[in-house]
Design a protein around this motif. Sequence first.
Motif, PDB file in Angstrom:
ATOM      1  N   PRO A  62     -62.426  71.405  15.223  1.00  0.00           N
ATOM      2  CA  PRO A  62     -61.623  71.321  16.388  1.00  0.00           C
ATOM      3  C   PRO A  62     -61.189  72.284  16.895  1.00  0.00           C
ATOM      4  N   VAL A  63     -61.025  72.506  18.521  1.00  0.00           N
ATOM      5  CA  VAL A  63     -61.091  73.425  19.199  1.00  0.00           C
ATOM      6  C   VAL A  63     -59.984  73.771  20.399  1.00  0.00           C
ATOM      7  N   LEU A  64     -59.337  74.251  20.486  1.00  0.00           N
ATOM      8  CA  LEU A  64     -57.589  73.652  21.758  1.00  0.00           C
ATOM      9  C   LEU A  64     -57.690  74.506  22.620  1.00  0.00           C
ATOM     10  N   VAL A  65     -58.637  74.581  23.393  1.00  0.00           N
ATOM     11  CA  VAL A  65     -58.318  75.726  24.063  1.00  0.00           C
ATOM     12  C   VAL A  65     -57.547  75.334  25.254  1.00  0.00           C
ATOM     13  N   VAL A  66     -56.299  76.533  25.999  1.00  0.00           N
ATOM     14  CA  VAL A  66     -55.664  77.059  26.921  1.00  0.00           C
ATOM     15  C   VAL A  66     -55.694  77.777  27.782  1.00  0.00           C
ATOM     16  N   ASN A  67     -55.494  76.944  29.339  1.00  0.00           N
ATOM     17  CA  ASN A  67     -55.311  78.470  30.095  1.00  0.00           C
ATOM     18  C   ASN A  67     -54.254  78.828  30.208  1.00  0.00           C
ATOM     19  N   THR A  68     -53.881  79.966  30.066  1.00  0.00           N
ATOM     20  CA  THR A  68     -52.412  80.886  30.125  1.00  0.00           C
ATOM     21  C   THR A  68     -51.724  81.368  31.247  1.00  0.00           C
ATOM     22  N   ALA A  69     -51.242  82.484  31.438  1.00  0.00           N
ATOM     23  CA  ALA A  69     -50.776  83.037  31.901  1.00  0.00           C
ATOM     24  C   ALA A  69     -49.230  83.631  31.546  1.00  0.00           C
ATOM     25  N   PRO A  76     -43.739  79.598  27.936  1.00  0.00           N
ATOM     26  CA  PRO A  76     -42.710  79.419  26.234  1.00  0.00           C
ATOM     27  C   PRO A  76     -43.586  79.000  25.475  1.00  0.00           C
ATOM     28  N   GLN A  77     -44.693  78.165  25.669  1.00  0.00           N
ATOM     29  CA  GLN A  77     -45.927  77.500  25.162  1.00  0.00           C
ATOM     30  C   GLN A  77     -46.581  78.242  24.397  1.00  0.00           C
ATOM     31  N   TYR A  78     -46.286  79.708  24.579  1.00  0.00           N
ATOM     32  CA  TYR A  78     -47.322  80.130  23.524  1.00  0.00           C
ATOM     33  C   TYR A  78     -46.906  80.095  22.731  1.00  0.00           C
ATOM     34  N   GLU A  79     -45.275  80.353  21.966  1.00  0.00           N
ATOM     35  CA  GLU A  79     -44.739  80.227  21.032  1.00  0.00           C
ATOM     36  C   GLU A  79     -45.166  78.703  20.177  1.00  0.00           C
ATOM     37  N   GLU A  80     -45.688  76.904  20.410  1.00  0.00           N
ATOM     38  CA  GLU A  80     -45.668  76.595  20.099  1.00  0.00           C
ATOM     39  C   GLU A  80     -47.189  76.493  19.743  1.00  0.00           C
ATOM     40  N   LEU A  81     -48.710  77.559  20.688  1.00  0.00           N
ATOM     41  CA  LEU A  81     -49.512  77.386  20.646  1.00  0.00           C
ATOM     42  C   LEU A  81     -49.717  78.530  19.138  1.00  0.00           C
ATOM     43  N   GLN A  82     -48.808  80.078  19.318  1.00  0.00           N
ATOM     44  CA  GLN A  82     -48.967  80.634  17.820  1.00  0.00           C
ATOM     45  C   GLN A  82     -48.424  79.409  16.914  1.00  0.00           C
ATOM     46  N   THR A  83     -48.122  78.205  16.719  1.00  0.00           N
ATOM     47  CA  THR A  83     -47.417  77.636  15.439  1.00  0.00           C
ATOM     48  C   THR A  83     -48.315  76.716  15.607  1.00  0.00           C
ATOM     49  N   ARG A 154     -55.377  72.053  36.612  1.00  0.00           N
ATOM     50  CA  ARG A 154     -54.677  72.244  37.503  1.00  0.00           C
ATOM     51  C   ARG A 154     -53.299  73.191  38.230  1.00  0.00           C
ATOM     52  N   TRP A 155     -53.146  73.670  36.923  1.00  0.00           N
ATOM     53  CA  TRP A 155     -52.263  75.063  37.005  1.00  0.00           C
ATOM     54  C   TRP A 155     -52.254  75.467  35.424  1.00  0.00           C
ATOM     55  N   ASN A 156     -51.379  76.624  35.358  1.00  0.00           N
ATOM     56  CA  ASN A 156     -51.197  76.926  33.947  1.00  0.00           C
ATOM     57  C   ASN A 156     -51.331  76.469  32.564  1.00  0.00           C
ATOM     58  N   PHE A 157     -51.776  77.088  31.840  1.00  0.00           N
ATOM     59  CA  PHE A 157     -51.313  76.032  29.942  1.00  0.00           C
ATOM     60  C   PHE A 157     -51.952  74.736  30.069  1.00  0.00           C
ATOM     61  N   ASN A 158     -53.090  74.335  30.862  1.00  0.00           N
ATOM     62  CA  ASN A 158     -53.885  73.052  30.828  1.00  0.00           C
ATOM     63  C   ASN A 158     -54.679  73.056  29.238  1.00  0.00           C
ATOM     64  N   LYS A 159     -54.431  72.039  28.095  1.00  0.00           N
ATOM     65  CA  LYS A 159     -55.253  71.928  27.050  1.00  0.00           C
ATOM     66  C   LYS A 159     -56.438  70.692  26.900  1.00  0.00           C
ATOM     67  N   ALA A 176     -47.174  69.456  29.414  1.00  0.00           N
ATOM     68  CA  ALA A 176     -47.664  67.827  27.454  1.00  0.00           C
ATOM     69  C   ALA A 176     -47.431  69.654  26.788  1.00  0.00           C
ATOM     70  N   SER A 177     -46.231  69.985  26.182  1.00  0.00           N
ATOM     71  CA  SER A 177     -46.147  70.517  24.601  1.00  0.00           C
ATOM     72  C   SER A 177     -46.638  70.326  23.525  1.00  0.00           C
ATOM     73  N   PRO A 178     -47.829  71.708  22.548  1.00  0.00           N
ATOM     74  CA  PRO A 178     -48.844  71.812  22.708  1.00  0.00           C
ATOM     75  C   PRO A 178     -47.862  70.849  20.776  1.00  0.00           C
ATOM     76  N   LEU A 179     -47.357  70.976  20.654  1.00  0.00           N
ATOM     77  CA  LEU A 179     -46.508  69.629  19.701  1.00  0.00           C
ATOM     78  C   LEU A 179     -46.032  68.743  19.819  1.00  0.00           C
ATOM     79  N   SER A 180     -46.168  68.604  20.905  1.00  0.00           N
ATOM     80  CA  SER A 180     -46.183  67.074  21.201  1.00  0.00           C
ATOM     81  C   SER A 180     -46.956  65.439  20.237  1.00  0.00           C
TER      82      SER A 180
END
Length: 193
Positions: A62-69, A76-83, A154-159, A176-180
């Motif tokens: 599985p690959v979670l692809v996230v457009n970031t900025a 701050p979701q970068y921290e959750e993505l790293q987790t 639609r915006w940054n951090f869509n997953k 949606a929090s990556p750790l939700s």
Amino acid sequence: MADGIEHHTTGGITRRATLAGAVAALGLAAAGTPTSLRAAAPFTFASIDGGTLALGDWAGRPVLVVNTASLCAFTPQYEELQTLWERYRERGLVVLAVPSNDFRQELGSEEEVREFCEVTFGLDLPMTEITRVRGPSAHPFYRWLAAEHGFRPRWNFNKVLIGPDGMPVRSWGSGASPLSASVVGEIEALLDP
């Protein structure tokens, strides 16, 4: 549904409905898009560290692809993505960050993005160069998601979660929090035991 994928009311992908529906949808693929069950496999991205990141190298995972900025309220979701990456990579998960300036909230160069992410969040997950994710000049992966699966960030951090078979499984918006429970539950269902 005609394309075999259930969609949110916002137009994002929620779940793979049927294998037959996915195959039927791919039979109508536009020129230059993949036409096999490993639909995402042919796509490659330029890595922020140099070289290439090929989705095909992660086939079966599985690959979670996230457009970031870097300058977004959701950064701050970068921290959750790293987790997520640290917690599940040994079980097969790949987390791919795709920095984009499509919403005018990214730093000016790959070097600035890489340094910001390493210093601020300790990121070591795979990351692409600054990449277009919307419109006619979007990266082919994002054009494929839009044309074949109705997903457009639609915006940054869509997953978008790509299943081990290379097909989109579900998408989430920026909020949606990556750790939700929703995101983690979908990921865990696809992981090696």
